[in-house]
Motif scaffolding. Sequence first.
Motif, PDB file in Angstrom:
ATOM      1  N   ARG A   1       0.716  -1.041   0.076  1.00  0.00           N
ATOM      2  CA  ARG A   1      -0.340   0.144  -0.332  1.00  0.00           C
ATOM      3  C   ARG A   1       0.883   1.159   0.261  1.00  0.00           C
ATOM      4  NH1 ARG A   1      -2.678  -2.711   3.905  1.00  0.00           N
ATOM      5  NH2 ARG A   1      -4.541  -4.204   3.021  1.00  0.00           N
TER       6      ARG A   1
ATOM      7  N   ASN B   1      13.022   0.844  13.806  1.00  0.00           N
ATOM      8  CA  ASN B   1      12.261   1.916  13.065  1.00  0.00           C
ATOM      9  C   ASN B   1      11.013   1.531  13.821  1.00  0.00           C
ATOM     10  OD1 ASN B   1      10.190   3.106  11.611  1.00  0.00           O
ATOM     11  ND2 ASN B   1      10.928   2.285   9.633  1.00  0.00           N
TER      12      ASN B   1
ATOM     13  N   HIS C   1      13.963   5.107   9.384  1.00  0.00           N
ATOM     14  CA  HIS C   1      12.849   5.682   8.859  1.00  0.00           C
ATOM     15  C   HIS C   1      13.018   6.040   7.193  1.00  0.00           C
ATOM     16  CE1 HIS C   1      10.806   6.846  12.407  1.00  0.00           C
ATOM     17  NE2 HIS C   1      12.210   7.988  12.907  1.00  0.00           N
ATOM     18  N   LEU C   2      12.365   5.154   6.806  1.00  0.00           N
ATOM     19  CA  LEU C   2      12.583   4.604   4.871  1.00  0.00           C
ATOM     20  C   LEU C   2      12.093   6.532   4.763  1.00  0.00           C
ATOM     21  CD1 LEU C   2       9.945   2.060   5.397  1.00  0.00           C
ATOM     22  CD2 LEU C   2      11.849   2.116   4.026  1.00  0.00           C
ATOM     23  N   SER C   3      11.182   7.475   4.645  1.00  0.00           N
ATOM     24  CA  SER C   3      10.498   8.433   4.446  1.00  0.00           C
ATOM     25  C   SER C   3      11.512   9.661   5.550  1.00  0.00           C
ATOM     26  CB  SER C   3       9.219   9.051   4.265  1.00  0.00           C
ATOM     27  OG  SER C   3       9.191   8.550   6.033  1.00  0.00           O
TER      28      SER C   3
ATOM     29  N   ARG D   1       4.980  14.607  12.569  1.00  0.00           N
ATOM     30  CA  ARG D   1       6.075  13.794  12.583  1.00  0.00           C
ATOM     31  C   ARG D   1       7.813  13.647  12.621  1.00  0.00           C
ATOM     32  NH1 ARG D   1       3.384   9.409  10.053  1.00  0.00           N
ATOM     33  NH2 ARG D   1       1.511  10.368   8.146  1.00  0.00           N
TER      34      ARG D   1
ATOM     35  N   HIS E   1       6.420   9.093  17.571  1.00  0.00           N
ATOM     36  CA  HIS E   1       6.561  10.398  17.540  1.00  0.00           C
ATOM     37  C   HIS E   1       5.007  10.362  18.704  1.00  0.00           C
ATOM     38  CE1 HIS E   1       7.617  10.786  13.094  1.00  0.00           C
ATOM     39  NE2 HIS E   1       6.680   9.725  12.894  1.00  0.00           N
TER      40      HIS E   1
HETATM   41  O1  CA2 Z   1       9.302   6.429   7.516  1.00  0.00           O
HETATM   42  C1  CA2 Z   1       9.643   5.520   8.122  1.00  0.00           C
HETATM   43  O2  CA2 Z   1      10.001   4.768   7.816  1.00  0.00           O
HETATM   44  C2  CA2 Z   1       8.177   5.749   8.715  1.00  0.00           C
HETATM   45  O3  CA2 Z   1       8.620   5.559  10.370  1.00  0.00           O
HETATM   46  C3  CA2 Z   1       6.893   4.997   8.338  1.00  0.00           C
HETATM   47  C4  CA2 Z   1       5.393   5.611   9.919  1.00  0.00           C
HETATM   48  C5  CA2 Z   1       5.282   6.238  10.153  1.00  0.00           C
HETATM   49  O4  CA2 Z   1       4.196   7.081  10.939  1.00  0.00           O
HETATM   50  C6  CA2 Z   1       6.228   7.316  10.361  1.00  0.00           C
HETATM   51  O5  CA2 Z   1       5.713   8.839  10.714  1.00  0.00           O
HETATM   52  C7  CA2 Z   1       7.754   7.231   9.447  1.00  0.00           C
HETATM   53  C8  CA2 Z   1       4.359   4.533   8.712  1.00  0.00           C
HETATM   54  C9  CA2 Z   1       4.979   3.309   8.596  1.00  0.00           C
HETATM   55  C10 CA2 Z   1       3.576   2.656   8.065  1.00  0.00           C
HETATM   56  O6  CA2 Z   1       4.182   1.701   6.523  1.00  0.00           O
HETATM   57  C11 CA2 Z   1       2.654   1.066   6.107  1.00  0.00           C
HETATM   58  C12 CA2 Z   1       3.186   0.742   4.434  1.00  0.00           C
HETATM   59  C13 CA2 Z   1       2.596   0.499   3.669  1.00  0.00           C
HETATM   60  C14 CA2 Z   1       0.705   1.132   3.563  1.00  0.00           C
HETATM   61  C15 CA2 Z   1       0.399   1.882   4.891  1.00  0.00           C
HETATM   62  C16 CA2 Z   1       2.193   2.505   5.862  1.00  0.00           C
END
Ligand code: CA2
Length: 147
Positions: A18, A74, A100-102, A111, A80
């Motif tokens: 997703r 992660n 974090h990936l992003s 965030r 947060h």
């Molecule tokens: O960027 C990252 O690695 C995060 O830790 C990912 C979290 C987010 O809440 C952080 O702010 C940053 C969210 C992971 C959710 O991953 C998904 C993957 C596919 C579809 C929906 C969510």
Amino acid sequence: MMSFLILNGPNLNLLGTRQPEVYGHTTLQDIEAMCHAKAKDLGLKITFEQSNSEGALVDAIHAARGAHNGIILNAGAYTHTSVALMDAISSVELPVVELHLSNIHAREEFRHRSYIAPVALGIICGFGAAGYPLAIEALNGHIAAPG
Ligand code: CA2
């Protein structure tokens, strides 16, 4: 042999299925394989885990004491919000890389705050799945030559 725990928080089990525009097409299983390849290159052991539950993540951090030399975390959205994860990290006295990936600082304001950052050795964010092997290298380098 040096051993690292790579711990992933809520919803990261959905990676690759997703919101690929935000998190890419790589699955968590792909990332685990990348981490094992990097660990093999460096002669390290890794344990790769994911949980959607805050308490299970706290338990995994506690169990890392005496079992691993460092943690790559992660924590997903708990980054947060979670004083419990921050306190768990402080209690185990192991080096922790926040990952974090992003790029969380280029995203929504909520965030930008991390409860992990003040107790982390360092932070890697914004490089997608490539951040995981980068974090393994960084933690390995720090333990080999601290400071
Ligand atoms: O960027 C990252 O690695 C995060 O830790 C990912 C979290 C987010 O809440 C952080 O702010 C940053 C969210 C992971 C959710 O991953 C998904 C993957 C596919 C579809 C929906 C969510």
